[in-house]
Motif scaffolding. Structure first.
Motif, mmCIF file in Angstrom:
data_model
loop_
_atom_site.group_PDB
_atom_site.id
_atom_site.type_symbol
_atom_site.label_atom_id
_atom_site.label_comp_id
_atom_site.label_asym_id
_atom_site.label_seq_id
_atom_site.Cartn_x
_atom_site.Cartn_y
_atom_site.Cartn_z
ATOM 1 N N VAL A 1 0.840 -1.189 0.000
ATOM 2 C CA VAL A 1 0.000 0.000 0.000
ATOM 3 C C VAL A 1 0.878 1.243 0.000
ATOM 4 O O VAL A 1 0.596 2.227 -0.665
ATOM 5 C CB VAL A 1 -0.935 -0.002 1.234
ATOM 6 N N LEU A 2 1.975 1.186 0.764
ATOM 7 C CA LEU A 2 2.917 2.313 0.877
ATOM 8 C C LEU A 2 4.300 1.733 1.152
ATOM 9 O O LEU A 2 4.476 1.001 2.128
ATOM 10 C CB LEU A 2 2.480 3.234 2.029
ATOM 11 N N ALA B 1 6.187 1.123 6.406
ATOM 12 C CA ALA B 1 5.482 0.655 5.211
ATOM 13 C C ALA B 1 4.084 0.190 5.586
ATOM 14 O O ALA B 1 3.846 -0.258 6.714
ATOM 15 C CB ALA B 1 6.255 -0.492 4.571
ATOM 16 N N LEU B 2 3.158 0.297 4.621
ATOM 17 C CA LEU B 2 1.805 -0.228 4.795
ATOM 18 C C LEU B 2 1.628 -1.383 3.822
ATOM 19 O O LEU B 2 1.834 -1.226 2.617
ATOM 20 C CB LEU B 2 0.760 0.851 4.497
ATOM 21 N N LEU B 3 1.228 -2.539 4.353
ATOM 22 C CA LEU B 3 1.183 -3.770 3.568
ATOM 23 C C LEU B 3 -0.145 -4.474 3.793
ATOM 24 O O LEU B 3 -0.768 -4.298 4.835
ATOM 25 C CB LEU B 3 2.333 -4.685 4.019
ATOM 26 N N ARG B 4 -0.550 -5.265 2.807
ATOM 27 C CA ARG B 4 -1.826 -5.946 2.969
ATOM 28 C C ARG B 4 -1.640 -7.469 2.871
ATOM 29 O O ARG B 4 -1.296 -7.979 1.804
ATOM 30 C CB ARG B 4 -2.841 -5.442 1.951
ATOM 31 N N VAL B 5 -1.843 -8.147 3.983
ATOM 32 C CA VAL B 5 -1.782 -9.615 4.011
ATOM 33 C C VAL B 5 -3.093 -10.142 3.430
ATOM 34 O O VAL B 5 -4.162 -9.674 3.821
ATOM 35 C CB VAL B 5 -1.597 -10.116 5.464
#
Lengths: 334, 334
Positions: A27-28, A35-39
């Protein structure tokens, strides 16, 4: 060049590519405080961290590309051992000076391996100090499917991927090269291609990520061989409260290793040298055929080296006789 | 003591507690090749990494407890700046020797802060080498709510939490103490409690986690002040493509700092010293009151120091006149 320029210059392209791709759940990425992450839904997050230090995990003056490769490979190997899909990495890099040529090589080695496994670099921190590289690798696996060290049963077979000991021979070759010993005397007249193959096994280890994924639902326990079989096998057996019985003559040795070293030396490296980054697994006998087929689909040999039974510790046997390895698994504080 | 014993002995209790608690989303903690974690549904994963190196981020011979605290605090500060809930940490620890007393202090400092914020240590890697501590901190925030550096608009106000410059004074005191300069002459006769307070601000920084959470939905952009306002503010403004206008006389200075330092010295530290770990935020004027109330509920002052406008860079003003800070933000490679 400032710290911020450094990060931008050598890792910015990967970060930009990851952000553009979007698909990998980023995501970022690099450039914010975190950092922005999507599991993916229905998956557990899998997190590993491994540090490599100059003079300990690689030789002083080693090729920067090999250092970059190794820093990520050791972590990919951990995720392979969990049967997880690698996705995102953060890099904590400590370097004595901002040397552009070194950084370029380091980034190239790291990012080439990252690209091969679809890993996006999503964060980093560069500090000045003695060369130390720490990577945390994040990935995921569907709930309840990750491979663990524990979970094996008495009667399960012990298997390993690929071949053991090659990296031990490769380390010896690298040490010889860095000591500038005349080639012929040090290498005993063994063919150049064989030496290169063994050196490559040490310098550019191949994490068994694809096979780790294929082993989910088949293996009952797994770990990676980073510290050598003598050091690691007791951990695998102990995690399930079992005793390992090993037929040492069954350890898989590559043709290169057999050509390069005496039988005793090859066995010692296969038993105790670290850095092979093969997987060590337990598998129920009725699932051995399926696991072997899975390995073959990944272009990997799978070799049965023993079995698990009641008790604790390891029963090493060579041609049926009790055998005491005269070597110890690698321990940084030994 | 082996590497494995070390990790068990000093961090095993936290790992066991985390596993027992279960609630924090730890499916599998320390002791396998990787940790298994569960990010709550509807949330993004937030990942930060920060490394601290002896002689760079803390003084050689610093109290082990302060080093353990700092290693986690700098990462908690990153998550605070994202408005994220911290949850899990992995530790990559490189130490020159396995010194039990040092490790005990280090673990105590780190785990006390972890407990205060509900953070579980879920993985680690201990290697032998020059003292370097790298922590990756993982947390989460509901989709789309995390605070970013970018996102501010022209007209937004620039605000900071707490007070600036205290850690700069604290560092000076720590340096003086370690150089064994006679106390009276070095400290200029300032009260002991004031010195202790400033030293504490440097040695045990307080990450603004609770306020970061409260600032979600109110602030338009945020980052933490780790490298000093002069180094960090251009990054905040630049991320939104804006110019920052700062009234330097509005920088919040603590009573302790005013008592300890001359006005010029206090201002320099507030502008340029790192390590304060306050938050720097942008907020629309109509939301300033709500953000200030949120800070007060966290026991924190919030001070307006300027505003954002069109353009780039920073316009520093002191009492209405142009002002050129004679200091630079901290850069490890300067």
């Amino acid at each position: 060049m400032s710290e911020f320029d450094l990060i931008d210059r050598y890792f910015g392209a990967n970060a930009a590519a990851a952000a553009a791709a979007g698909a990998a759940g980023v995501v970022l990425g690099i450039g914010d405080d975190a950092a922005l992450l999507r599991v993916p839904d229905g998956h557990d997050l899998v997190a590993a961290v491994d540090t490599i230090v100059s003079g300990r995990h690689f030789l002083e003056g080693a090729d920067a590309r090999a250092i970059g490769h190794r820093a990520l490979a050791v972590n990919l190997s951990d995720l392979a051992a969990m049967g997880a899909t690698p996705a995102w990495a953060t890099l904590a890099l400590t370097i004595p000076a901002a040397n552009a040529a070194w950084l370029e090589g380091f980034a190239a080695g790291l990012l080439a391996l990252a690209a091969r496994h679809g890993v996006a670099l999503v964060g980093g921190d560069t500090t000045c100090g003695p060369l130390t590289v720490s990577i945390q690798l994040l990935g995921f696996a569907p709930h309840g499917t990750a491979l663990r060290r524990a979970g094996a049963s008495a009667g399960d077979l012990i298997v390993v991927t690929g071949s053991l000991g090659d990296a031990g021979a490769g380390l010896r070759l690298a040490q010889t090269a860095s000591a500038a010993v005349p080639a012929a005397s040090a290498r005993g007249g063994v063919d150049e291609p064989i030496q290169r193959e063994l050196l490559r096994r040490f310098e550019f280890p191949t994490p068994r990520v694809e096979f780790g994924l294929a082993a989910r639902g088949l293996a009952s326990a797994a770990m990676d061989l980073s510290d050598g079989l003598v050091g690691d096998l007791p951990k695998l057996a102990g995690a399930s409260g079992l005793r390992a019985h090993v037929d040492v003559e069954h350890l898989p040795l590559s043709a290169a290793l057999r050509a390069f070293a005496s039988a005793d030396q090859a066995r010692d490296w296969a038993l105790a040298a670290g850095d092979d980054y093969e997987l060590l697994l337990a598998v129920a006998p009725e699932r051995l055929a399926a696991l072997t087929e899975a390995a073959e689909r990944c272009g990997l040999a799978l070799t049965r080296i023993g079995r698990l039974g009641a008790g604790m510790g390891v029963d090493w046997r060579l041609d049926g006789r009790e055998f005491l390895p005269n070597v110890l698994g690698y321990d940084h504080f030994r």
